[in-house]
Design a protein around this motif. Structure first.
Motif, PDB file in Angstrom:
ATOM      1  N   HIS A  14       5.207  -7.201   4.784  1.00  0.00           N
ATOM      2  CA  HIS A  14       3.988  -7.961   4.157  1.00  0.00           C
ATOM      3  C   HIS A  14       3.511  -7.149   2.917  1.00  0.00           C
ATOM      4  O   HIS A  14       3.041  -7.589   1.876  1.00  0.00           O
ATOM      5  CB  HIS A  14       2.646  -8.199   5.116  1.00  0.00           C
ATOM      6  N   GLU A  17       2.982  -7.980  -5.699  1.00  0.00           N
ATOM      7  CA  GLU A  17       2.229  -9.242  -5.224  1.00  0.00           C
ATOM      8  C   GLU A  17       3.318  -9.638  -4.084  1.00  0.00           C
ATOM      9  O   GLU A  17       4.303 -10.476  -4.310  1.00  0.00           O
ATOM     10  CB  GLU A  17       1.687 -10.034  -5.736  1.00  0.00           C
ATOM     11  N   ARG A  37      -8.984  -8.950  -2.601  1.00  0.00           N
ATOM     12  CA  ARG A  37      -9.432  -7.725  -2.407  1.00  0.00           C
ATOM     13  C   ARG A  37      -9.610  -6.760  -3.666  1.00  0.00           C
ATOM     14  O   ARG A  37      -8.769  -6.938  -4.462  1.00  0.00           O
ATOM     15  CB  ARG A  37      -8.212  -6.716  -1.280  1.00  0.00           C
ATOM     16  N   ALA A  48      -1.261 -14.904   7.120  1.00  0.00           N
ATOM     17  CA  ALA A  48       0.172 -15.196   7.582  1.00  0.00           C
ATOM     18  C   ALA A  48       0.280 -15.267   8.989  1.00  0.00           C
ATOM     19  O   ALA A  48       1.238 -15.942   9.671  1.00  0.00           O
ATOM     20  CB  ALA A  48       0.749 -14.294   6.758  1.00  0.00           C
ATOM     21  N   GLY A  76       1.121 -13.143  -1.852  1.00  0.00           N
ATOM     22  CA  GLY A  76       0.250 -13.795  -2.597  1.00  0.00           C
ATOM     23  C   GLY A  76      -0.171 -15.127  -1.901  1.00  0.00           C
ATOM     24  O   GLY A  76       0.670 -16.091  -1.819  1.00  0.00           O
ATOM     25  N   LEU A  77      -1.401 -15.403  -1.299  1.00  0.00           N
ATOM     26  CA  LEU A  77      -1.636 -16.572  -0.778  1.00  0.00           C
ATOM     27  C   LEU A  77      -2.589 -17.407  -1.612  1.00  0.00           C
ATOM     28  O   LEU A  77      -2.608 -18.802  -1.580  1.00  0.00           O
ATOM     29  CB  LEU A  77      -2.432 -16.365   0.589  1.00  0.00           C
ATOM     30  N   VAL A 127       8.075 -11.034   2.517  1.00  0.00           N
ATOM     31  CA  VAL A 127       7.448 -12.146   2.598  1.00  0.00           C
ATOM     32  C   VAL A 127       7.468 -13.459   1.507  1.00  0.00           C
ATOM     33  O   VAL A 127       6.707 -14.466   1.262  1.00  0.00           O
ATOM     34  CB  VAL A 127       5.684 -12.130   2.713  1.00  0.00           C
ATOM     35  N   GLN A 134      -3.685  -2.943  -6.570  1.00  0.00           N
ATOM     36  CA  GLN A 134      -2.558  -3.706  -6.598  1.00  0.00           C
ATOM     37  C   GLN A 134      -2.908  -5.063  -7.361  1.00  0.00           C
ATOM     38  O   GLN A 134      -2.031  -5.588  -8.022  1.00  0.00           O
ATOM     39  CB  GLN A 134      -2.198  -4.155  -4.980  1.00  0.00           C
ATOM     40  N   LYS A 135      -3.938  -5.470  -7.057  1.00  0.00           N
ATOM     41  CA  LYS A 135      -4.576  -6.617  -7.818  1.00  0.00           C
ATOM     42  C   LYS A 135      -4.781  -6.594  -9.158  1.00  0.00           C
ATOM     43  O   LYS A 135      -5.076  -7.659  -9.875  1.00  0.00           O
ATOM     44  CB  LYS A 135      -5.865  -7.240  -6.741  1.00  0.00           C
TER      45      LYS A 135
HETATM   46  C1  GLC Z   1       0.019  -8.489   2.019  1.00  0.00           C
HETATM   47  C2  GLC Z   1       0.298  -8.683   0.664  1.00  0.00           C
HETATM   48  C3  GLC Z   1       0.109 -10.171  -0.064  1.00  0.00           C
HETATM   49  C4  GLC Z   1       0.710 -11.276   1.058  1.00  0.00           C
HETATM   50  C5  GLC Z   1       0.064 -10.940   2.528  1.00  0.00           C
HETATM   51  C6  GLC Z   1       0.843 -11.649   3.590  1.00  0.00           C
HETATM   52  O1  GLC Z   1      -1.375  -8.301   2.130  1.00  0.00           O
HETATM   53  O2  GLC Z   1      -0.532  -8.119  -0.338  1.00  0.00           O
HETATM   54  O3  GLC Z   1       0.927 -10.416  -1.153  1.00  0.00           O
HETATM   55  O4  GLC Z   1       0.380 -12.860   0.696  1.00  0.00           O
HETATM   56  O5  GLC Z   1       0.452  -9.534   2.750  1.00  0.00           O
HETATM   57  O6  GLC Z   1       1.985 -11.609   3.641  1.00  0.00           O
END
Ligand code: GLC
Ligand code: ADP
Length: 498
Positions: A182, A390, A313, A52, A393-394, A227, A317-318
């Motif tokens: 984030h 999340e 990862r 990001a 999430g990308l 985000v 969380q996931k």
């Molecule tokens: C964090 C979050 C994820 C997000 C990323 C970038 O690692 O867990 O959901 O996409 O930051 O902002």
């Protein structure tokens, strides 16, 4: 859209020219932003923060922002045309320097060196535990960033996550500041002894007797960006706020959501050297070769059984642990699952033992493997994301760009990016209401039935592939925010009750 439309041109601040003149060439009227982050692809990558920061930074520069990307010097990063400057910091920090130069991929880069920062991994020891002095390391870093800002204040400061949060404690009168969240699950909470050190505004960082670098930044920043828009609504609730929901609620409209983008050049199935066969929405049949290559790579049978993948990862969380009880049931759907993941050793061990028990159903590659991740998106029928929460999430966006149909939980940025094809005519995936076994299983059943119908499947794929997931729009939203703050530095939104 021109820079001047959004950012009122104002006289340049007088700037000491000597130090960085080789690399800091600034045009008149250009907005200067100091962007601080603990991760940046490909210099230091742990999770999505790295991608990001890199993606947003690059796009902001394309839009004409004079962006100082400032990150910790973890060691071993070579810059071209390098200059090193000392930073004026209090004794507790030790000696702090910043080197600035050109990095072959990210361009101009500022690397902050403080005692204890240079390590093989930004946060973790080889055994997977955090470095015991992580608080010290990032308090020092944040203090050095404050010194960097102080010596030549930019128009706007942009902080990211807890690692950079304490910067504002040290600045009595900082430039307008944005902080991006984030991941609220990580706050860097430390013991109260730091309150005496971190600076004149330390009181804002007091947190139940300790010090919380994120809570202080949330109190002191002019604007807070979550985000994704949905995440912005979740974090003001007790269930999603990780203890910070009340201070966040108190910021009212100062908290907004801006959806992350992905690097649309790096993630382009038509021009991707990391996959077996390039393709686009008009040549979806070419995905077959990628599917075959992927199945061979992970050691699963190559037949018509629907293949779902996960790239992640390995953390609570996931929701990867939620998949364990589903594995024995997958053959009945029928479906196969390939997981690429790194992190928690116990989760990895659990996956390894499931593979031994169900070798024709489950494959697990333990590690962080960028090349393989591309094939996991290019060759999958479905992409599974059972996240408990999340922020954005990308990977669901990366999956959609590569025609892998996402099956996700209804949380955070997943709500903003995936719509259920059984509910909406223009749906792009399948959504499980909750991160629970039953809901996930039901979503997988629905998804399998749909994607077996070739016409329906390609319609869903094409819709996902047609969406612009790039940083183009998000970067413009950030730029508009910077412009607004630079024009009216100290005006907080009316609903802010701080
Ligand atoms: C964090 C979050 C994820 C997000 C990323 C970038 O690692 O867990 O959901 O996409 O930051 O902002
Ligand atoms: P988070 O930051 O919470 O881990 P995101 O989806 O925001 O989740 O970002 C994760 C990024 O890291 C994505 O770009 C994804 O492709 C990449 N990634 C995650 N796990 C792996 C892995 N095991 N191997 C390769 N890439 C990975």
């Amino acid at each position: 859209l021109a820079m001047s439309d959004i950012f009122p041109v104002k006289p340049n601040r007088p700037r000491e020219e000597t130090r960085t003149s080789k690399v800091a060439v600034r045009q008149t009227g250009q907005m200067r932003v100091v962007f601080a982050t603990a991760e940046l692809s490909p210099v230091a990558t742990v999770g999505g923060l790295a991608a990001a920061a890199a993606g947003l930074g690059a796009e902001l520069r394309r839009l004409g922002v004079d962006l100082d990307v400032v990150m910790p010097d973890y060691g071993d990063v070579a810059l071209v045309d390098e200059t090193t400057m000392p930073l004026e910091v209090p004794d507790w920090v030790g000696s702090a320097t910043i080197r600035v130069g050109f990095h072959p991929v990210v361009g101009r880069l500022h690397l902050v060196s403080v005692p204890g920062m240079a390590r093989p991994h930004p946060y973790l020891q080889a055994n997977g535990e955090g470095w015991h002095d992580n608080s010290d390391r990032f308090f020092r870093f944040a203090r050095a960033v404050a010194a960097f800002i102080d010596r030549d204040p930019p128009d706007v400061v942009h902080l990211n996550d807890w690692h950079t949060g304490a910067t504002l404690a040290a600045l009595a009168d900082p430039p307008p500041t944005v902080v991006s969240i984030h991941n609220l699950a990580y706050q860097g909470i430390s013991d109260g002894s730091w309150l005496d050190r971190i600076g004149p505004r330390a009181a804002h960082y007091e947190w139940w007797g300790g010090v919380n670098p994120l809570s202080g930044a949330l109190a002191l920043a002019d604007r807070i960006v979550a985000v994704s828009p949905h995440y912005a609504t979740e974090i003001i609730t007790p269930a999603g706020g990780f203890g910070l929901d009340e201070p966040l609620r108190n910021r009212g409209d100062d908290l907004i959501g801006i959806l992350n983008g992905i690097d649309s050049e790096m993630w382009d199935p038509a021009h991707d050297p990391l996959i077996a066969a390039p393709f686009d929405a008009a040549s979806l049949d070419a995905r077959r070769s990628n599917r075959t290559a992927l199945l061979a790579r992970v050691g699963l049978p190559d037949d018509d059984v629907v293949l779902a993948t996960v790239v992640t990862r390995l953390t609570h969380q996931k929701g990867i642990d939620l998949l364990a009880p589903l594995v024995p049931l997958l053959a009945q759907i029928p479906m196969r699952l390939a997981v690429l993941g790194s992190g928690d050793a116990r989760l990895a061990a659990q996956l390894h033992s499931l593979v031994t028990e169900y070798p024709d159903t489950l494959a697990f590659v333990d590690g962080y493997d960028e090349a393989l991740s591309h094939l996991m998106f290019a060759g999958a029928d479905l992409y599974l994301m059972p996240s408990r929460f999340e922020p954005c999430g990308l990977t669901q966006m990366q999956a959609m760009r590569y025609g892998a149909i996402p099956v996700v939980t209804a949380v955070g940025g997943l709500v903003d990016t995936v719509t259920d094809a059984d509910v909406h005519r223009d749906g792009t995936g399948f959504v499980a209401d909750r991160a629970e076994r039953e809901d996930l299983l039901a979503a997988l059943f629905r998804a399998e039935r749909r994607v077996r119908d070739r016409r329906r499947r390609s319609a869903i794929q094409k819709r996902g592939m047609a969406i612009d997931w790039s940083w183009h729009e998000p970067a413009r939203e950030y730029l508009a925010l910077y412009g607004e703050l630079a024009a009216n530095p100290r005006i907080r939104s009316e609903s802010s009750r701080r």
